[in-house]
Design an enzyme around this catalytic site. Structure first.
Site, mmCIF file in Angstrom:
data_model
loop_
_atom_site.group_PDB
_atom_site.id
_atom_site.type_symbol
_atom_site.label_atom_id
_atom_site.label_comp_id
_atom_site.label_asym_id
_atom_site.label_seq_id
_atom_site.Cartn_x
_atom_site.Cartn_y
_atom_site.Cartn_z
ATOM 1 N N ASN A 93 0.840 -1.187 0.000
ATOM 2 C CA ASN A 93 0.000 0.000 0.000
ATOM 3 C C ASN A 93 0.878 1.241 0.000
ATOM 4 O O ASN A 93 1.988 1.253 0.550
ATOM 5 C CB ASN A 93 -0.998 -0.012 1.164
ATOM 6 C CG ASN A 93 -0.362 -0.102 2.529
ATOM 7 O OD1 ASN A 93 0.653 -0.765 2.730
ATOM 8 N ND2 ASN A 93 -0.992 0.540 3.508
ATOM 9 N N GLU A 106 -3.155 -4.775 -2.934
ATOM 10 C CA GLU A 106 -3.727 -5.689 -3.918
ATOM 11 C C GLU A 106 -3.788 -5.042 -5.290
ATOM 12 O O GLU A 106 -3.416 -5.633 -6.307
ATOM 13 C CB GLU A 106 -5.137 -6.124 -3.498
ATOM 14 C CG GLU A 106 -5.188 -6.827 -2.154
ATOM 15 C CD GLU A 106 -5.447 -5.880 -0.982
ATOM 16 O OE1 GLU A 106 -4.805 -4.804 -0.909
ATOM 17 O OE2 GLU A 106 -6.285 -6.215 -0.128
#
Length: 186
Positions: A93, A106
């Site tokens: 992230n 992701e």
């Protein structure tokens, strides 16, 4: 079981070509194991000369977490995305002071893979925690689930890492009644 000894979907992209790997007995050519009751089991796809197990994917997600840029929340998240050809893309992230431009681990992994031309994905391992300490499962957010839906089928596997190991769920389990372009934009 297709009975073939070598299968391109169970090979790994190594530079300019593919390095074939033997498909173990009892597995079909997609690299998924088949249980006695017909259930599909975890995919033992290849990366390099090593079998890519869920445990190895978990370790790659944990390593990716160490690259997180999180000066505001302190929550580090890592992901490892397994492509059908055995290639793995890691993501972390990346926060932003305006919050909206923040990108999840992701999606970082998916966007890297898509940029490189990949569109066929098998599974993803995800982990996270305050200051990089994993204290529980870290499920993908709704936006990440919708990005997964864009490229993945219902049987795409999400490994949510916890201190004891991981919990595996399919995309259909995490995103029921999802918006699929093939169904809603046809």
């Amino acid at each position: 079981d297709c009975g073939r000894e070598l299968c391109k979907r169970n090979c790994v992209n190594v530079g300019a070509g593919y390095q074939p790997a033997r498909v173990p007995k009892g597995q079909n050519c997609t690299g998924f194991g088949l249980a006695a009751d017909g259930r599909v089991t975890d995919p033992p796809l290849q990366k390099g000369c090593m079998i890519m197990t869920p445990e190895k994917l978990v370790e790659l997600a944990k390593e990716a977490m160490t690259h997180a840029y999180v000066p505001y929340s302190g929550y580090k998240v890592g992901a490892a995305l397994l492509c059908a050809d055995g290639t793995v893309y890691q993501g972390c992230n990346i926060e932003n002071a305006a919050y909206g431009p923040t990108n999840c681990a992701e999606r970082t992994a998916f966007f890297k893979a898509v940029y490189d031309g990949h569109r066929d994905f098998v599974s993803i391992a995800v982990c996270g925690g305050k200051d990089g300490v994993i204290t529980g499962g870290f499920p993908p957010c709704g936006v990440c689930r919708q990005v997964m839906r864009e490229f993945c089928e219902d049987d795409f596997i999400i490994y949510m890492i916890n201190p004891e190991g991981y919990e595996a769920k399919t995309l259909a389990e995490l995103l029921p009644y999802s918006f699929k372009a093939s169904e809603h934009m046809a």
